[in-house]
Design a protein around this motif. Structure first.
Motif, PDB file in Angstrom:
ATOM      1  N   ASP A 124       0.817  -1.216   0.000  1.00 18.68           N
ATOM      2  CA  ASP A 124       0.000   0.000   0.000  1.00 18.68           C
ATOM      3  C   ASP A 124       0.850   1.265   0.000  1.00 18.68           C
ATOM      4  O   ASP A 124       0.469   2.284  -0.575  1.00 18.68           O
ATOM      5  N   ASN A 125       1.998   1.205   0.664  1.00 23.08           N
ATOM      6  CA  ASN A 125       2.910   2.356   0.737  1.00 23.08           C
ATOM      7  C   ASN A 125       4.335   1.896   0.456  1.00 23.08           C
ATOM      8  O   ASN A 125       5.201   1.930   1.341  1.00 23.08           O
ATOM      9  N   PRO A 126       4.598   1.463  -0.767  1.00 24.81           N
ATOM     10  CA  PRO A 126       5.926   0.922  -1.083  1.00 24.81           C
ATOM     11  C   PRO A 126       6.992   2.020  -1.101  1.00 24.81           C
ATOM     12  O   PRO A 126       6.693   3.186  -1.368  1.00 24.81           O
ATOM     13  N   ASP A 127       8.205   1.637  -0.810  1.00 24.87           N
ATOM     14  CA  ASP A 127       9.343   2.550  -0.884  1.00 24.87           C
ATOM     15  C   ASP A 127       9.767   2.639  -2.351  1.00 24.87           C
ATOM     16  O   ASP A 127      10.493   1.780  -2.858  1.00 24.87           O
ATOM     17  N   LEU A 128       9.308   3.688  -3.035  1.00 25.06           N
ATOM     18  CA  LEU A 128       9.562   3.798  -4.470  1.00 25.06           C
ATOM     19  C   LEU A 128      10.975   4.258  -4.787  1.00 25.06           C
ATOM     20  O   LEU A 128      11.407   4.162  -5.941  1.00 25.06           O
ATOM     21  N   GLU A 129      11.680   4.743  -3.795  1.00 22.51           N
ATOM     22  CA  GLU A 129      13.108   5.007  -4.005  1.00 22.51           C
ATOM     23  C   GLU A 129      13.847   3.677  -4.148  1.00 22.51           C
ATOM     24  O   GLU A 129      14.747   3.533  -4.980  1.00 22.51           O
ATOM     25  N   LYS A 130      13.433   2.713  -3.348  1.00 25.53           N
ATOM     26  CA  LYS A 130      14.078   1.403  -3.348  1.00 25.53           C
ATOM     27  C   LYS A 130      13.484   0.469  -4.395  1.00 25.53           C
ATOM     28  O   LYS A 130      14.186  -0.355  -4.983  1.00 25.53           O
ATOM     29  N   TYR A 131      12.173   0.609  -4.639  1.00 28.84           N
ATOM     30  CA  TYR A 131      11.465  -0.287  -5.566  1.00 28.84           C
ATOM     31  C   TYR A 131      10.710   0.515  -6.630  1.00 28.84           C
ATOM     32  O   TYR A 131       9.472   0.483  -6.682  1.00 28.84           O
ATOM     33  N   PRO A 132      11.401   1.262  -7.485  1.00 26.98           N
ATOM     34  CA  PRO A 132      10.721   2.174  -8.425  1.00 26.98           C
ATOM     35  C   PRO A 132       9.847   1.478  -9.469  1.00 26.98           C
ATOM     36  O   PRO A 132       8.875   2.061  -9.935  1.00 26.98           O
TER      37      PRO A 132
END
Length: 318
Positions: free
Chosen positions: A204-212
């Motif tokens: 729901d709130n993925p780390d998009l810096e780490k998992y773009p």
């Protein structure tokens, strides 16, 4: 990083599906579907906390205990403990605990296993025979395809890691409510895999810096209530949140011929033997590429990728 919303597709819900209709029209599509109105036996009304506690008594069970709601199998942010079944059920149904291992609001999770986990599969008829009498499993597969029936109990709020299984299964929600997010096998490149599991725990709130790349994965989603049955085809990734204390039963069966599977796999999560061999061969090929300078290694690795795409990728994937 600018935030992009992931596409969400509701999982189809169908009522009154017969075995014949499932096998001829639904099963071949290889997509998740929620089946409603299935005949599941007395379990949907009988399995209260009091009944569960009395039915199987004080037999000891090994459980997962986590101080946080999101359980992560990769980082192992939980511990294994043993409790009498009746004590475990009552604790799992509580929001706050007077007796606990890690914290007052710790979460509990039971995933039943065989008597000897190295040799025996999970089978509710063997591990929980009294409760098994209350369940009518929808046998929408041939008897020889059956692999296991996994009994599960979860605390409210518990979230299980994103993973895939190598066999087809019915997730039978007996009591309580769950939210299930699913991802197609085709979206595996966006899920940051480590074995059969995704590193992206918080979908729901993925780390998009780490998992773009995760935002490129198409998310299928459904909410299960007591009596619902979710068909999860093999290789489909799923992430499950128990919105309430709940009891469920997973029934796994073999989609492929029996000799395609690892005969020592008691959990049903080892890749088919041909796939395991292919991955080992690929690892050896990549090791061989290390003999080349970087420029050449990059070029021939790209050629290998193109060859795999040409020879093995499907063009008709829905």
């Amino acid at each position: 990083m600018e935030r992009r919303e992931q596409a969400v597709v509701p999982v189809e819900r169908l009522a009154g599906v017969t075995r014949e209709r499932f096998l001829s029209h639904i099963y071949p599509r290889r997509k998740p579907v929620v089946l409603k109105g299935m005949e599941l036996g007395a379990c949907t009304t009988k399995w209260t906390v009091d009944y569960l506690s009395q039915a199987e008594g004080s037999k000891e069970v090994k459980i997962h205990v986590s101080a946080v709601p999101q359980m992560d199998f990769l980082s192992k942010n939980f511990v294994y403990r043993t409790l009498p079944f009746d004590v475990f059920v009552r604790r799992a149904a509580e929001v706050s605990h007077k007796e606990y291992f890690l914290s007052e609001d710790e979460k509990y999770y039971l995933r039943s296993v065989g008597e000897d986990v190295r040799k025996d599969i999970a089978d509710i008829r063997k591990q929980f025979p009294t409760l098994a009498e209350d369940v009518q499993i929808p046998e929408y597969f041939e008897k020889e395809q059956f692999f296991s029936s996994v009994f599960r109990i979860s605390s409210a709020g518990l979230q299980l890691w994103t993973h895939y299984d190598v066999m087809d299964n019915f997730l039978i929600q007996v009591t309580g409510k769950k939210r299930v997010a699913l991802y197609s096998p085709r979206d595996a490149p966006y899920l940051y895999l480590s074995g059969t599991k995704s590193e992206v725990l918080d979908v729901d709130n993925p780390d998009l810096e780490k998992y773009p790349l995760f935002v490129k994965a198409k998310r299928y989603q459904c909410f299960l209530e007591a009596g619902d049955v979710l068909f999860i085809p093999a290789l489909w990734f799923h992430n499950v949140i128990s919105e309430e204390f709940g009891v469920a039963l997973n029934v796994f069966w073999k989609h492929l011929p029996a000799d395609c599977y690892d005969k020592n796999d008691t959990y049903g999560n080892k890749d088919p033997t041909a796939a395991s061999r292919a991955i080992q061969i690929l690892d050896r090929a990549l090791k061989t590429l290390e003999e080349l300078p970087e420029e050449y290694r990059d070029f021939y690795a790209r050629r290998m990728v193109l060859r795999i795409q040409e020879k093995a990728y499907r063009n008709d994937y829905g």
